[in-house]
Scaffold this motif. Structure first.
Motif, PDB file in Angstrom:
ATOM      1  N   LYS A   7      23.282  15.735  45.399  1.00 56.93           N
ATOM      2  CA  LYS A   7      23.854  16.505  44.413  1.00 56.93           C
ATOM      3  C   LYS A   7      25.228  17.541  44.760  1.00 56.93           C
ATOM      4  CE  LYS A   7      19.452  17.509  42.205  1.00 56.93           C
ATOM      5  NZ  LYS A   7      18.562  18.663  41.791  1.00 56.93           N
ATOM      6  N   ARG A   8      25.355  17.824  45.724  1.00 57.03           N
ATOM      7  CA  ARG A   8      26.333  18.824  46.383  1.00 57.03           C
ATOM      8  C   ARG A   8      27.525  17.772  46.385  1.00 57.03           C
ATOM      9  NH1 ARG A   8      22.779  21.857  45.442  1.00 57.03           N
ATOM     10  NH2 ARG A   8      23.600  21.366  43.317  1.00 57.03           N
ATOM     11  N   CYS A   9      27.470  16.677  47.004  1.00 53.41           N
ATOM     12  CA  CYS A   9      28.612  15.782  46.955  1.00 53.41           C
ATOM     13  C   CYS A   9      29.181  15.469  45.500  1.00 53.41           C
ATOM     14  CB  CYS A   9      28.188  14.519  47.799  1.00 53.41           C
ATOM     15  SG  CYS A   9      28.025  14.432  49.308  1.00 53.41           S
ATOM     16  N   VAL A  10      28.244  15.299  44.686  1.00 49.66           N
ATOM     17  CA  VAL A  10      28.671  14.952  43.255  1.00 49.66           C
ATOM     18  C   VAL A  10      29.374  16.107  42.816  1.00 49.66           C
ATOM     19  CG1 VAL A  10      27.916  14.481  41.007  1.00 49.66           C
ATOM     20  CG2 VAL A  10      26.897  13.342  42.755  1.00 49.66           C
ATOM     21  N   ASP A  11      28.769  17.338  42.942  1.00 51.63           N
ATOM     22  CA  ASP A  11      29.483  18.669  42.427  1.00 51.63           C
ATOM     23  C   ASP A  11      30.951  18.578  43.167  1.00 51.63           C
ATOM     24  OD1 ASP A  11      26.571  20.687  42.843  1.00 51.63           O
ATOM     25  OD2 ASP A  11      27.184  19.236  41.238  1.00 51.63           O
ATOM     26  N   LEU A  35      40.920   8.513  36.907  1.00 50.25           N
ATOM     27  CA  LEU A  35      40.335   9.672  37.470  1.00 50.25           C
ATOM     28  C   LEU A  35      39.532  10.070  36.404  1.00 50.25           C
ATOM     29  CD1 LEU A  35      43.147  11.656  39.261  1.00 50.25           C
ATOM     30  CD2 LEU A  35      41.413  10.913  40.208  1.00 50.25           C
ATOM     31  N   GLY A  36      39.757   9.812  35.060  1.00 50.04           N
ATOM     32  CA  GLY A  36      39.092  10.212  33.790  1.00 50.04           C
ATOM     33  C   GLY A  36      37.656   9.436  33.965  1.00 50.04           C
ATOM     34  N   ILE A  37      37.898   8.164  33.960  1.00 49.30           N
ATOM     35  CA  ILE A  37      36.927   7.125  34.126  1.00 49.30           C
ATOM     36  C   ILE A  37      35.854   7.714  35.139  1.00 49.30           C
ATOM     37  CG2 ILE A  37      35.976   4.764  34.730  1.00 49.30           C
ATOM     38  CD1 ILE A  37      37.487   5.164  32.058  1.00 49.30           C
ATOM     39  N   ALA A  38      36.396   7.930  36.324  1.00 55.24           N
ATOM     40  CA  ALA A  38      35.384   8.558  37.477  1.00 55.24           C
ATOM     41  C   ALA A  38      34.844   9.765  37.215  1.00 55.24           C
ATOM     42  CB  ALA A  38      36.335   8.658  38.695  1.00 55.24           C
ATOM     43  N   MET A  39      35.619  10.674  36.315  1.00 55.41           N
ATOM     44  CA  MET A  39      35.041  11.890  36.249  1.00 55.41           C
ATOM     45  C   MET A  39      34.044  11.711  35.036  1.00 55.41           C
ATOM     46  SD  MET A  39      34.948  14.922  36.505  1.00 55.41           S
ATOM     47  CE  MET A  39      35.928  16.456  36.455  1.00 55.41           C
ATOM     48  N   HIS A  46      25.721  13.167  37.379  1.00 55.43           N
ATOM     49  CA  HIS A  46      25.256  14.630  37.462  1.00 55.43           C
ATOM     50  C   HIS A  46      24.195  14.949  36.544  1.00 55.43           C
ATOM     51  CE1 HIS A  46      25.853  18.909  38.155  1.00 55.43           C
ATOM     52  NE2 HIS A  46      26.076  19.141  36.967  1.00 55.43           N
ATOM     53  N   ASN A  47      24.305  14.700  35.264  1.00 55.46           N
ATOM     54  CA  ASN A  47      23.238  14.860  34.437  1.00 55.46           C
ATOM     55  C   ASN A  47      21.938  14.142  34.665  1.00 55.46           C
ATOM     56  OD1 ASN A  47      23.958  16.752  32.089  1.00 55.46           O
ATOM     57  ND2 ASN A  47      25.882  15.602  32.497  1.00 55.46           N
TER      58      ASN A  47
END
Lengths: 217, 232
Positions: A7-11, A35-39, A46-47
């Motif tokens: 979770k912290r890595c994803v954050d 980057l947008g695709i990655a985000m 994350h969800n």
């Protein structure tokens, strides 16, 4: 690898990608799209990682703090996915094969405004969660962290005004201004400081609301 | 938590320093341009630091592409103002021509762009994504006959309108001097001066003048300064 670390890595990844996304003149158009695709992928992940919180929607007591959290989360989700949708519609590189479903004039203006709303709401989102994330730290550490955050936030506020951030949110500025002369590192650091302002706002609100929680119980 | 935060910040700073080492792709070659008065106008220097070709005996042409849709301009957006009934790029082209003399020619597309600003936006994007070469009507002049060619264009989707690609494909400016100028609403020259250098490797391409479209009519002084620096 336990879920806390993941979770912290994803954050951390989301935050890093955010700073780069908001530095279009540094990355250029193609990388910006990737980057947008990655985000988008990170936000979905994350969800999923926090699905228990999503499932708890509507259940239990809604203190002012939890209401703020929920409202912010809903707005952020909406703004982020609308931003992503507009971005995908304009894609020339990463997902060009599914682009063009919105008029480019609409997608462009919406993406410009919504990305700035998303940025602000993301900062507030981090800020609202920061007290929980640092709950186990000692009092001195927490005070120091808050002081540093405050200093960054003050710098951030200055930069938000200087860079015309709010003009984009309300489409008073209809076109992105890219300062190509500005050093890349400076662009990224400015993004970090501007986010810090919203993080501080969220944290301050959270701390105030939690204090009022204690009073009422 | 603190350690992680410190690591993240360190990581970001390292990446951004690496990014800054890779350089800003759109920085013009030669002298750095400066936005001295913050009006969105960048001043030019000669690409080799010296005064470019003087005006005597040189045949000068100002050729430009300017949005045709000045009638349907959204006054609020100020992206392409109707400055004295012409597009902002055209306004600057006409002004430059009045100062430097010589001939002037407008690049007009064979297939007109839509009346509406938004329609043109969509058409421009489709052209760019399709790497198209829209045709332009015959110019009354032959640009290759000139020694110094001022070339003007608006920024379309952060780069040259595709019709300018057609223009540079059509003519060979080897041995000539090209002086670009462009209008924009925030993307500066977006690296287009360097692109022109790539199109015309045997031409001398100076760092041009980038004017914020919305301020075109207030830019006379800045254009004068830029031209003076060029020897005109």
């Amino acid at each position: 690898m336990n879920s806390f670390i993941i979770k912290r890595c994803v954050d951390a990844a989301m935050t890093l990608v955010l700073f780069l996304l908001m530095a279009y003149q540094v990355t250029g158009g193609a990388l910006h799209e990737w980057l947008g695709i990655a985000m988008t992928a990170l936000v979905i992940f994350h969800n999923i990682l926090n699905r228990s919180r999503l499932r708890a929607f509507g259940k239990g007591r809604y203190t002012p703090y939890r209401i703020a959290l929920t409202v912010n989360d809903i707005l952020l989700l909406l703004c982020f996915f609308a931003t992503a949708l507009c971005g995908i519609s304009m894609s020339s590189h990463a997902v060009a094969f599914i682009s063009g479903f919105l008029p480019s004039s609409v997608a462009r203006a919406a993406h410009l405004a919504l990305s700035h709303w998303s940025f602000a709401l993301m900062g507030i989102h981090i800020g609202l969660h920061l007290p929980q994330m640092t709950a186990k730290a000692g009092k001195k550490v927490k005070t120091a962290l808050l002081a540093v955050l405050f200093i960054f936030a003050a710098a951030g506020m200055f930069l938000l005004i200087k860079n015309g951030f709010f003009g984009y949110m309300f489409l008073q500025t209809r076109f992105a201004f890219f300062d190509y002369e500005k050093n890349s590192a400076v662009v990224i650091i400015e993004n970090m400081l501007m986010l810090a302002f919203f993080v501080f706002a969220g944290t301050a609100a959270a701390l105030i609301m939690k204090k009022s929680n204690k009073k009422s119980t | 938590m603190k350690k992680i935060t410190a690591l993240i910040i360190a990581f970001v700073m390292i990446i951004s320093l690496a990014g800054c080492g890779a350089g800003n792709g759109s920085e013009p070659a030669g002298e750095a341009t400066s936005d001295a008065d913050g009006s969105g106008v960048t001043q030019a220097g000669g690409s080799d630091g010296t005064q470019p070709a003087g005006t005597e005996g040189k045949k000068i042409l100002t050729v430009y592409f300017s949005s045709a849709n000045t009638a349907a301009v959204d006054a609020v957006s100020s992206a392409t103002p109707s400055v004295k009934n012409m597009g902002s790029t055209e306004y600057i082209a006409v002004y430059i021509n009045s100062k430097v003399g010589g001939d002037i020619a407008k690049i007009t597309p064979v297939k007109d762009y839509p009346e509406s600003y938004n329609g043109t936006l969509d058409a421009a994007k489709a052209e760019r994504d399709g790497d198209e070469r829209p045709e332009f009507r015959n110019l009354d002049v032959s640009p290759e006959d000139y020694d110094v060619i001022f070339v003007g264009y608006p920024m379309w989707w952060y780069t040259l309108p595709m019709i300018m690609y057609t223009f540079f494909d059509t003519y060979d400016f080897s041995g000539k001097t090209i002086i670009p100028f462009n209008t924009h609403e925030g993307s500066g020259d977006g690296g287009t001066y360097n692109e022109i250098r790539e199109f015309e490797p045997d031409a001398t391409v100076y760092d041009g003048l980038a004017v914020r479209g919305g301020s075109a009519e207030k830019s006379d002084e800045d254009i004068d300064k830029w031209l003076a620096g060029l020897g005109y």
